[in-house]
Scaffold this motif. Sequence first.
Motif: not given
Length: 268
Positions: A238-255
Amino acid sequence: MEPPDHWKGLSAAGSLTRTVADTALCLDVLTAAGGDPGGPPAPERPFAEAAATPPEKLRIAISEKPARAILPPVISDDVRAGLTETEGILRSLGHDVRRHEPSFGLTGNNFVPRYLGGAREDIDAVPHPERLAKRTRGFGKLGGAYPASVIRKATEAAAADAEKINSSWSEFDVLVTPSIGETAIEIGRWDGRGALRTLLAMSRVFAFTPSWNHTGQPAMAIPAGFTAAGMPRSVTLVGRPADEATLLSLGAQVEAERGWADRRPPLG
């Protein structure tokens, strides 16, 4: 979305993909023209670029506390194991990871009227509602119990609810929770139950994600390994409002650490 406020504003256009990079690309396409009213603003840089860039050290909150429901939520040992395993991976990547429980208050009191009001709206729109399953029509009746003014106020409360919830984990960049309280629900589990009993049962299992649907902020479910029986587990970032970029960056790192697209359980 058409209309933009479909299902009382709870509907969202997203994607189900094998990789984070594919999700980022899909979002780039969907937001190329600015997105829908009420959606996130166009990103400063392409989402695909964010997914290809590892994040800096993040402050990550780990929580297994869902929003309050009428009945106690279900959280299985398998789900807890997936969350704990993900916590270890995030810590090994150098992030500041801590257990922290956000405060949801009475958010559920605003989500439920929107959800059931949206169900009623869709049921009323079909050409032959009498052909729908009895339980489906029952959801419509539950939605009809809420006056339009109550649903409108619940929808308008989303921004204030988001501010209250987010302030309770303001010292963190990302919140990580289970996606659902169990592994995938088997087909037919709630067959024979009426709408109210089904709704109560659903609220126990699907207690983690409705809050983010209500607030409208970004959230992304990612794999969290498998159970001993081969059932997939999942956690939600879950990210802060309008902070999709952080989730995508972190999700790709975990992937990159898990390589889930190539690690499916063996057949048989």
